[in-house]
Scaffold this motif. Structure first.
Motif, PDB file in Angstrom:
ATOM      1  N   GLY A  74      -4.224   2.637   4.381  1.00 54.05           N
ATOM      2  CA  GLY A  74      -3.641   3.381   5.471  1.00 54.05           C
ATOM      3  C   GLY A  74      -4.829   4.220   6.513  1.00 54.05           C
ATOM      4  O   GLY A  74      -5.917   4.407   5.859  1.00 54.05           O
ATOM      5  N   GLY A 100      -5.830   8.283   8.243  1.00 54.98           N
ATOM      6  CA  GLY A 100      -5.538   9.602   7.863  1.00 54.98           C
ATOM      7  C   GLY A 100      -6.553   9.892   6.666  1.00 54.98           C
ATOM      8  O   GLY A 100      -7.108   8.843   5.798  1.00 54.98           O
ATOM      9  N   HIS A 127      -6.042  10.856   3.840  1.00 50.58           N
ATOM     10  CA  HIS A 127      -5.623  10.319   2.485  1.00 50.58           C
ATOM     11  C   HIS A 127      -4.959   8.994   2.547  1.00 50.58           C
ATOM     12  O   HIS A 127      -4.109   8.812   1.481  1.00 50.58           O
ATOM     13  CB  HIS A 127      -4.680  11.402   1.796  1.00 50.58           C
ATOM     14  N   GLY A 128      -5.074   8.313   3.578  1.00 46.63           N
ATOM     15  CA  GLY A 128      -4.422   6.793   3.668  1.00 46.63           C
ATOM     16  C   GLY A 128      -3.020   7.126   3.854  1.00 46.63           C
ATOM     17  O   GLY A 128      -2.337   6.170   3.799  1.00 46.63           O
ATOM     18  N   GLU A 129      -2.357   8.255   4.210  1.00 47.17           N
ATOM     19  CA  GLU A 129      -0.846   8.594   4.319  1.00 47.17           C
ATOM     20  C   GLU A 129      -0.319   8.003   5.714  1.00 47.17           C
ATOM     21  O   GLU A 129       0.940   7.961   5.876  1.00 47.17           O
ATOM     22  CB  GLU A 129      -0.812  10.005   4.206  1.00 47.17           C
ATOM     23  N   LEU A 130      -1.008   7.402   6.607  1.00 47.89           N
ATOM     24  CA  LEU A 130      -0.591   7.051   7.926  1.00 47.89           C
ATOM     25  C   LEU A 130      -0.685   5.475   7.941  1.00 47.89           C
ATOM     26  O   LEU A 130      -1.628   4.784   7.226  1.00 47.89           O
ATOM     27  CB  LEU A 130      -1.441   7.532   8.987  1.00 47.89           C
ATOM     28  N   THR A 183       4.816  -0.756   4.865  1.00 52.43           N
ATOM     29  CA  THR A 183       5.579  -0.050   3.800  1.00 52.43           C
ATOM     30  C   THR A 183       4.287   0.318   2.534  1.00 52.43           C
ATOM     31  O   THR A 183       3.535  -0.559   2.363  1.00 52.43           O
ATOM     32  CB  THR A 183       6.444  -0.347   2.895  1.00 52.43           C
ATOM     33  N   ARG A 184       4.362   1.539   2.435  1.00 54.03           N
ATOM     34  CA  ARG A 184       3.078   2.151   1.449  1.00 54.03           C
ATOM     35  C   ARG A 184       3.483   1.734  -0.204  1.00 54.03           C
ATOM     36  O   ARG A 184       4.813   1.873  -0.271  1.00 54.03           O
ATOM     37  CB  ARG A 184       2.796   3.399   1.331  1.00 54.03           C
ATOM     38  N   ASP A 230       2.816   2.026  -4.352  1.00 51.90           N
ATOM     39  CA  ASP A 230       2.534   2.982  -5.440  1.00 51.90           C
ATOM     40  C   ASP A 230       1.022   3.107  -5.509  1.00 51.90           C
ATOM     41  O   ASP A 230       0.559   4.239  -5.920  1.00 51.90           O
ATOM     42  CB  ASP A 230       3.101   2.659  -6.801  1.00 51.90           C
ATOM     43  N   GLY A 284      -1.077   3.075  -3.143  1.00 53.88           N
ATOM     44  CA  GLY A 284      -1.825   3.857  -1.929  1.00 53.88           C
ATOM     45  C   GLY A 284      -1.856   3.041  -0.693  1.00 53.88           C
ATOM     46  O   GLY A 284      -2.171   3.516   0.358  1.00 53.88           O
ATOM     47  N   ASP A 285      -1.885   1.872  -0.873  1.00 58.09           N
ATOM     48  CA  ASP A 285      -2.331   0.983   0.301  1.00 58.09           C
ATOM     49  C   ASP A 285      -0.892   0.650   1.030  1.00 58.09           C
ATOM     50  O   ASP A 285       0.193   1.034   0.294  1.00 58.09           O
ATOM     51  CB  ASP A 285      -3.100  -0.401  -0.070  1.00 58.09           C
ATOM     52  N   TRP A 286      -1.027  -0.266   1.950  1.00 55.75           N
ATOM     53  CA  TRP A 286       0.299  -0.478   2.636  1.00 55.75           C
ATOM     54  C   TRP A 286       0.430  -1.928   2.882  1.00 55.75           C
ATOM     55  O   TRP A 286      -0.702  -2.645   2.911  1.00 55.75           O
ATOM     56  CB  TRP A 286      -0.018  -0.056   4.185  1.00 55.75           C
TER      57      TRP A 286
END
Length: 557
Positions: free
Chosen positions: A144, A146, A148-151, A166-167, A169, A171-173
């Protein structure tokens, strides 16, 4: 989960029953939405045995082949277009033996069988996706954006609404251009290509005559997965090349599949469900070394307007002629508003549009129930809906609104599961089970109820009620298909436009003239010949003919 046959069918060594070599160039193919066609066991859901039992109806209707929507093992998050096992039949629809029996019986009845293949994505319950390591090699995963990879990795949107990512568990998408339960495969991995070649061989060995390729414009994404830069991206599908659809790389996949199909006898075919921004790009899918047919959705999306219809017909025929392919016409399917509703003007306009389509050069697809004149069901209660677009879109209509051709300003949102669906913006309304007989629901659909409720006023639209009534829509379809088989000038071949008044289309096929009055008022023309078939009765006064509004007539010349 893979099922076994008690006595697998051998691969046929000669063409299946039908119209001979090149049968697909002028074939009329009937789409069966399996869960809504006929229910044999009383659970309210159509199944393969139900289809098999009703094959004589399709033979007598006069079609050449049947296209079956997915019946594979699936959690049914999107009506079976989320496949968990491509070599197994979902218990909702029967067994692999039922599929084999259906194919055998269809061939004995004189019908070919086309099945859906879904190569852009699988179910999230597919064994590949369930294995975290395999998933990251065979599906589209990205880190992702951002701190922290949150986007999400980019701004792509699902055609069902919301982000296309969709992310997990970890942390990747992962990418899903449709529902989150439908992760996109990574066709850069050769394992994916090898697996689908094996799946095609499995069904070809079972005897199927071809594949309708779901989202044939998908599979390949632009390098780097670039942002698009704005929202409402579903509105752009079919109007421009997007980084996730209609990329040039898809054609290498289709060429490899054509090579595979050519190794089998019987003139097996590939049919592209492809949304392209113009007729020229659509024609790329049916070049001599690629697929055999591609649905003409630009025709489907054209308003009931003489000049616009002529423009899209000319563009379509010119584009396919440039690559030596037939044009493949369609007015309705399981993803769009039934054309009896979508075009506005009611049943008369729908009947006229059908006769126009069946008079054009090339092949045509019919969607189950259109031969009965079924309208879109627009008042389904929320609690019975199953279209994921309804839930994903926050229970608000898609931008499709009421679909194309109604004269409003809303644009249809194309694609296989795009939301260009019901009159209210969803697709359940065109998927209500067929009425076969009787005075009240489920109208002979099966010994139980039906998975979507049927309107109480459909008793006059059943197969039983319309059979033998020469004014019925069912008998009009039967007569049109019988003439199309009998008259060599219809089907594949040439056409020539003829002079006509404003609002009227007129063109000749060898021995036949087709006139279409797209206006609501009558039009008078010089009597061109003897009427063969009319969507509504025409009046002949000496040397003139009066074409009723919203009508189509075939004339012997």
């Amino acid at each position: 989960m893979t099922q076994e046959l008690t006595s697998p069918s051998p691969a046929p060594q000669a063409p299946a029953p039908g119209r001979g070599p090149g049968w697909w160039r002028d074939a009329v193919i009937y789409q069966v939405y399996v869960r809504s066609f006929a229910d044999s066991d009383g659970d309210g859901i159509g199944d393969l045995r139900g289809v098999r039992e009703r094959l004589p109806y399709l033979r007598d209707l006069g079609v050449d082949a049947v296209w079956l929507t997915p019946f594979y093992a699936s959690p049914q998050a999107d009506g079976g277009y989320d496949v968990a096992d491509y070599r197994a039949v979902d218990p909702l629809f029967g067994t692999l033996q039922d599929a084999d029996d259906l194919i055998r019986t269809a061939h004995e009845t004189g019908l070919r069988v086309i099945v859906d293949i879904v190569p852009n994505h699988t179910s999230d319950q597919h064994p590949w996706f369930q294995d975290p390591e395999l998933a990251r090699r065979r599906y589209v995963f990205r880190p992702g954006k951002g701190p922290h990879g949150e986007l999400p990795p980019n701004d792509w949107e699902s055609v069902f609404g919301g982000p296309a990512w969709t992310r997990t568990d970890r942390g990747d998408w992962y990418l899903h251009l449709f529902a989150p339960e439908q992760p996109d495969l990574d066709w850069d991995n050769p394992d994916v290509a090898d697996e689908f070649a094996a799946i095609l061989r499995f069904w070809l060995d079972l005897g199927v005559d071809g594949f309708r390729i779901d989202v044939a414009h998908g599979m390949v994404k632009a390098p780097g997965l670039p942002d698009i830069g704005h929202g409402e991206q579903a509105k752009l599908i079919g109007s421009q090349v997007l980084p996730f659809f209609d990329q040039d790389g898809v054609h290498a996949i289709h060429r490899s599949w054509r090579q595979l199909l050519n190794t089998y006898g019987g003139d097996r075919i590939g049919v592209a469900e492809a949304w392209a921004p113009n007729a020229e790009r659509l024609a790329l899918y049916v070049r001599p070394d690629e697929l055999h047919q591609a649905f003409n959705f630009q025709f489907l999306n054209t308003r009931w307007h003489a000049a616009e219809l002529r423009r899209v017909i000319d563009a379509s025929l010119a584009a396919t002629a440039s690559v030596g392919a037939p044009t493949t016409w369609v007015l309705s399917n399981h993803d769009v508003v039934r054309h009896s509703t979508r075009l506005g003007g009611g049943l008369d306009r729908a009947r006229a549009a059908t006769l126009l389509m069946l008079a054009l050069p090339g092949s045509a697809y019919l969607y189950q129930g259109e031969e009965l004149g079924l309208p879109e069901v627009t008042d389904l209660p929320d609690e019975v809906r199953q279209d994921p677009a309804f839930f994903r879109g926050g229970r608000t209509p898609h931008p499709a609104g009421s679909g194309p051709g109604t004269g409003d300003d809303d644009e249809a949102v194309p694609d296989g599961r795009s939301g260009s669906s019901g009159q209210d913006g969803f697709r359940d309304g065109c998927r209500v089970p067929l009425p076969w007989s009787g005075e009240q629901p489920p109208y002979g659909f099966g010994p139980g109820g039906s998975w979507l409720p049927q309107p109480a006023d459909w008793r006059t639209l059943t197969v039983q009620a319309q059979t033998g009534d020469t004014s019925s829509t069912l008998e009009l379809y039967r007569a049109a298909l019988a003439l199309r088989r009998r008259l060599p000038g219809l089907g594949d071949g040439r056409m020539t436009w003829q002079p006509s008044p404003d609002g009227v289309l007129a063109f000749t096929r060898p021995g036949v003239l087709c006139t279409v009055n797209t206006l609501t008022q009558d039009r008078e023309i010089p009597l061109p010949g003897s009427p063969l078939l009319a969507s509504v009765p025409v009046t002949v006064n000496g040397g003139t003919a009066v074409l009723p509004g919203d009508s189509c007539t075939w004339w012997a010349i």
